[in-house]
Design a protein around this motif. Sequence first.
Motif, PDB file in Angstrom:
ATOM      1  N   ASP A 180      37.275  34.887  96.046  1.00 42.73           N
ATOM      2  CA  ASP A 180      36.545  33.628  95.314  1.00 42.73           C
ATOM      3  C   ASP A 180      35.125  33.541  95.978  1.00 42.73           C
ATOM      4  N   THR A 182      33.146  31.569  97.490  1.00 43.06           N
ATOM      5  CA  THR A 182      33.001  30.775  98.859  1.00 43.06           C
ATOM      6  C   THR A 182      33.431  32.149  99.866  1.00 43.06           C
ATOM      7  N   THR A 183      34.400  32.481  99.744  1.00 44.38           N
ATOM      8  CA  THR A 183      35.101  33.539 100.645  1.00 44.38           C
ATOM      9  C   THR A 183      34.300  34.723 100.558  1.00 44.38           C
ATOM     10  N   ALA A 185      30.923  35.070 100.538  1.00 47.58           N
ATOM     11  CA  ALA A 185      29.964  34.655 101.190  1.00 47.58           C
ATOM     12  C   ALA A 185      30.196  34.763 102.833  1.00 47.58           C
ATOM     13  N   GLU A 186      31.598  34.466 103.062  1.00 51.34           N
ATOM     14  CA  GLU A 186      31.972  34.387 104.446  1.00 51.34           C
ATOM     15  C   GLU A 186      32.093  35.802 104.621  1.00 51.34           C
TER      16      GLU A 186
END
Length: 327
Positions: A180, A182-183, A185-186
């Motif tokens: 996803d 958000t992940t 970007a991490e």
Amino acid sequence: MTVLDIRAYHLRLPDTARSVLVGVDLTVAAGETVALVGESGSGKSLTSRSVLGLLPDGAATAGAVRVDGEDVLAMTPDRLRRLRTGTAAMVFQDPRAAVNPLRRLGDFLTEGVRLGGRLTAAAAAERAAGMLDAVGLPASVLGRYPGQVSGGMLQRVMIAAALMGEPALLLADEPTTALDVTTQAEVVALLADLRERFGTGLLFVTHDLGLAAAISDRVYVMYAGRIVETGPAGELFDRPRHPYTAALLASTPRPDAPGGRLTAIEGRPPGLREELTGCPFAPRCPLVTDLCRRQEPALRPAGAGPGHRSACHHGDRTGEEATHAQS
């Protein structure tokens, strides 16, 4: 120091009308992040897999693919195995396809360094715990099975596994596609941090220009198995000098874009059963001329910055003009 040096590399597969990769030149220095971008089928993944000698049966190659000064194409099977567990490592697109669901993650992480007696079981477990800490995971993950962790956690495990052999070169083949936003970007931030911490050269393969801009120092744009533009990330994205690069940028969704239909590149990439004459992008290019259809352009200097090159007969036109013509 250059950790990856690909020179005049050609790759041809059985039952194809043309070469899959044509005259690819690409370098990655220690501590540098280089992005390789392009549409699906452009040859990005085959380029990265060639670095580890992971080629399909019947593949014919020419040129050189050197990792840490040694030509992968000339390696024996035993030397290739040592390369894959030491000098270079890859993070694949789908982490769940890269692990055995019936084996604990600790076994997966330590297997490469335990084989051949490089480390004892205790030393391998200690290193694995340290690598998990480096990617932000607790040592307790060693005792879990792949189905007991999330997709984002499993991709972090894949990155930790790739770093177990302390590689000089890390290959990341679409490592955020299955995650996803958000992940994603991490994981991108993690790769950038690990590159700085360990001084590892990173080849980041992606079709997402936004990710490439966020993580890379330099960029190579690939189309139909050829490098059509390369240069420092900032200059290449600010002022592309190849219509394909400009079209990719124009088709990237942006929050501030006006309403209406998204911009798209007309046509489709050429298939491997199609012979190519002239510039391979000519059938889709808004700037095409008769010269483009007759003669394939060479990769030559373009733009004001050092190292910026484009394979376009009309590279003197600005990126703004190419983008406007595409839209």
